[in-house]
Design an enzyme around this catalytic site. Structure first.
Site, PDB file in Angstrom:
ATOM      1  N   TYR A 143       0.810  -1.211   0.000  1.00 33.93           N
ATOM      2  CA  TYR A 143       0.000   0.000   0.000  1.00 33.93           C
ATOM      3  C   TYR A 143       0.853   1.275   0.000  1.00 33.93           C
ATOM      4  O   TYR A 143       0.379   2.344  -0.378  1.00 33.93           O
ATOM      5  CB  TYR A 143      -0.935   0.022   1.216  1.00 33.93           C
ATOM      6  CG  TYR A 143      -2.017  -1.042   1.195  1.00 33.93           C
ATOM      7  CD1 TYR A 143      -2.204  -1.872   0.095  1.00 33.93           C
ATOM      8  CD2 TYR A 143      -2.853  -1.216   2.281  1.00 33.93           C
ATOM      9  CE1 TYR A 143      -3.194  -2.840   0.086  1.00 33.93           C
ATOM     10  CE2 TYR A 143      -3.854  -2.183   2.287  1.00 33.93           C
ATOM     11  CZ  TYR A 143      -4.006  -3.002   1.184  1.00 33.93           C
ATOM     12  OH  TYR A 143      -4.997  -3.958   1.182  1.00 33.93           O
ATOM     13  N   LYS A 192       4.029 -15.090   3.416  1.00 32.10           N
ATOM     14  CA  LYS A 192       4.054 -15.917   2.197  1.00 32.10           C
ATOM     15  C   LYS A 192       5.516 -16.196   1.854  1.00 32.10           C
ATOM     16  O   LYS A 192       5.995 -15.939   0.755  1.00 32.10           O
ATOM     17  CB  LYS A 192       3.323 -15.206   1.062  1.00 32.10           C
ATOM     18  CG  LYS A 192       3.017 -16.088  -0.156  1.00 32.10           C
ATOM     19  CD  LYS A 192       2.120 -17.241   0.147  1.00 32.10           C
ATOM     20  CE  LYS A 192       1.794 -18.025  -1.138  1.00 32.10           C
ATOM     21  NZ  LYS A 192       1.087 -19.283  -0.854  1.00 32.10           N
ATOM     22  N   ASP A 224      -2.391 -18.117   2.694  1.00 30.71           N
ATOM     23  CA  ASP A 224      -3.492 -18.896   2.140  1.00 30.71           C
ATOM     24  C   ASP A 224      -3.964 -19.950   3.137  1.00 30.71           C
ATOM     25  O   ASP A 224      -5.171 -20.184   3.296  1.00 30.71           O
ATOM     26  CB  ASP A 224      -3.096 -19.531   0.805  1.00 30.71           C
ATOM     27  CG  ASP A 224      -1.711 -20.145   0.820  1.00 30.71           C
ATOM     28  OD1 ASP A 224      -0.994 -20.020   1.830  1.00 30.71           O
ATOM     29  OD2 ASP A 224      -1.337 -20.758  -0.202  1.00 30.71           O
ATOM     30  N   ASP A 248      -5.230  -6.665   6.140  1.00 27.02           N
ATOM     31  CA  ASP A 248      -6.453  -6.052   5.649  1.00 27.02           C
ATOM     32  C   ASP A 248      -7.455  -7.138   5.256  1.00 27.02           C
ATOM     33  O   ASP A 248      -8.634  -7.110   5.653  1.00 27.02           O
ATOM     34  CB  ASP A 248      -6.111  -5.168   4.443  1.00 27.02           C
ATOM     35  CG  ASP A 248      -7.266  -4.304   3.996  1.00 27.02           C
ATOM     36  OD1 ASP A 248      -8.350  -4.350   4.617  1.00 27.02           O
ATOM     37  OD2 ASP A 248      -7.097  -3.571   3.003  1.00 27.02           O
ATOM     38  N   ASP A 252     -10.873  -8.775   7.647  1.00 30.92           N
ATOM     39  CA  ASP A 252     -12.223  -8.691   7.094  1.00 30.92           C
ATOM     40  C   ASP A 252     -12.881 -10.065   7.086  1.00 30.92           C
ATOM     41  O   ASP A 252     -14.088 -10.196   7.350  1.00 30.92           O
ATOM     42  CB  ASP A 252     -12.191  -8.118   5.678  1.00 30.92           C
ATOM     43  CG  ASP A 252     -12.071  -6.602   5.665  1.00 30.92           C
ATOM     44  OD1 ASP A 252     -12.018  -6.005   6.759  1.00 30.92           O
ATOM     45  OD2 ASP A 252     -12.019  -6.013   4.580  1.00 30.92           O
TER      46      ASP A 252
END
Length: 366
Positions: A143, A192, A224, A248, A252
């Site tokens: 970001y 990851k 994942d 993020d 959620d």
């Protein structure tokens, strides 16, 4: 009497409604505990664009810096979607985080017993309880990395760069380890590392920081796999630490398994002595704005985090948390957490204002 200055950014969409409800609750806290909360409303997001041409006016930044804490509703809406990236309402969030040095985002995900039926999880899983908190790095990663467009071999390309320094990782890891030490002493680091070099540095650095916290059990999950385990065994997680984009997305996901995104608060923190920023994790929901349908509980619980973390009012924060639990236990629901099957005839659907008033009344009743 303790006196505090709280910067208030209602923002766009349902932001003003849920923030008004939170102010009602905080004013009830002030009455019960004889505090003096001074609220100052500020512009940011789409409403600021309409008024000043900028998503984050300089006056808003300056007032926030001089406050004890910042309370934020939500920003954004379809009417500003055509603006260039640097002028969109969401830039206000990134600008505030950067200006205030807010690098650690805390997102607790708790399934209230009264909302077990609202969780999409199998009842046997939901019955085991959910009580976890995400520690999301907030000022690095994709970001904030280099981004842009260019002409490549196959024509127009777009790129966004994921980048982390060891310093940034150490800083957020220590926040997570210290938080885990105050809870169940278990920390899960999500990355990851099998694919991304930035994640390999992330994992190496977290392992190094772990040597300072031998009393905290550390494990690692690829992002994942973490997304799957949040569904399969959410009860097993305590504190999770991860980068900006992964945090993020995963938080959620956690919001939905706890019943509704309208239930999750958050706190964004910087170095000690700097004001924290508190906001519900949901967006501006323009489709229900102004209809008295929004769930104010995420914003109200963000207010409880504000009391606890920035104002050091732990007893007052606990009273807010207890009031929310009490109102839910009595069967009051906004539409997003209502039992859609109507199987429980004891539930009563209420709007934004009524839910806020119920929580405030529970606080005053003690």
């Amino acid at each position: 009497m303790a006196r505090f200055r709280i910067a208030v950014i209602p923002g766009d969409g349902i932001g003003p409604e849920v923030i008004n409800g939170t102010r009602v609750v905080l004013e009830a806290v002030a009455r019960r505990f004889q505090h003096d909360f001074r609220f100052e409303e500020l512009l940011a997001g789409g409403i600021a664009i309409d008024a000043t041409g900028e998503p984050l006016p300089g006056a808003t930044i300056e007032t926030c810096r001089n406050s004890d804490a910042v309370l934020l509703g939500a920003v954004g809406g379809p009417q500003w979607d055509a603006l260039p990236g640097s002028k969109r309402p969401e830039r206000a969030l990134l600008g505030l985080r950067s200006a205030l040095g807010l690098f650690a985002n805390l997102r607790p995900a708790v399934l209230h017993p009264a909302l077990a039926a609202a969780s999409p999880l199998h009842p046997a899983i939901a019955a085991r309880g959910i009580d976890m908190i995400f520690v999301r790095e907030l000022t690095g990663g994709m970001y904030f990395g280099d981004h842009g467009r260019r002409v490549g071999v196959h024509g127009l390309e777009a790129y966004d760069t994921e980048s982390y320094s060891a310093f940034e990782i150490e800083r957020i890891a220590r926040v997570a380890f210290q938080l885990a030490r105050s809870r169940r002493r278990k920390l899960t680091s999500v990355d990851k590392a099998n694919v991304l070099e930035s994640s390999r540095l992330w994992r190496e650095t977290v392992v190094q920081v772990a040597e300072e916290y031998p009393d905290v059990k550390l494990d690692h999950l690829y992002v994942d796999n973490a997304s799957m385990q949040l569904i399969q065994r959410p009860y097993s997680f305590d504190v999770l630490v991860t980068g900006n984009m992964f945090g993020d997305i995963l938080s959620d996901e956690a919001s939905m398994i706890t019943g509704s995104i309208g239930m999750l608060p958050s706190a964004s923190l910087g170095q000690p002595g700097t004001p924290g920023m508190y906001e519900p994790i949901h967006g501006s929901a323009p489709d229900i704005a102004g209809k008295d349908k929004a769930n104010p509980l995420a914003a109200i619980l963000s207010g409880a985090m504000l009391l606890r973390l920035s104002l050091q009012l732990a007893a007052e924060a606990a009273v807010v948390d207890q009031a929310v639990a009490s109102v839910l236990a009595q069967g009051f629901r906004t539409g997003d957490i209502m039992d859609k099957t109507n199987s429980d005839q004891t539930l009563q659907m209420v709007g934004t204002r009524a839910m806020s008033d119920l929580v405030a009344a529970a606080i005053l009743k003690g």
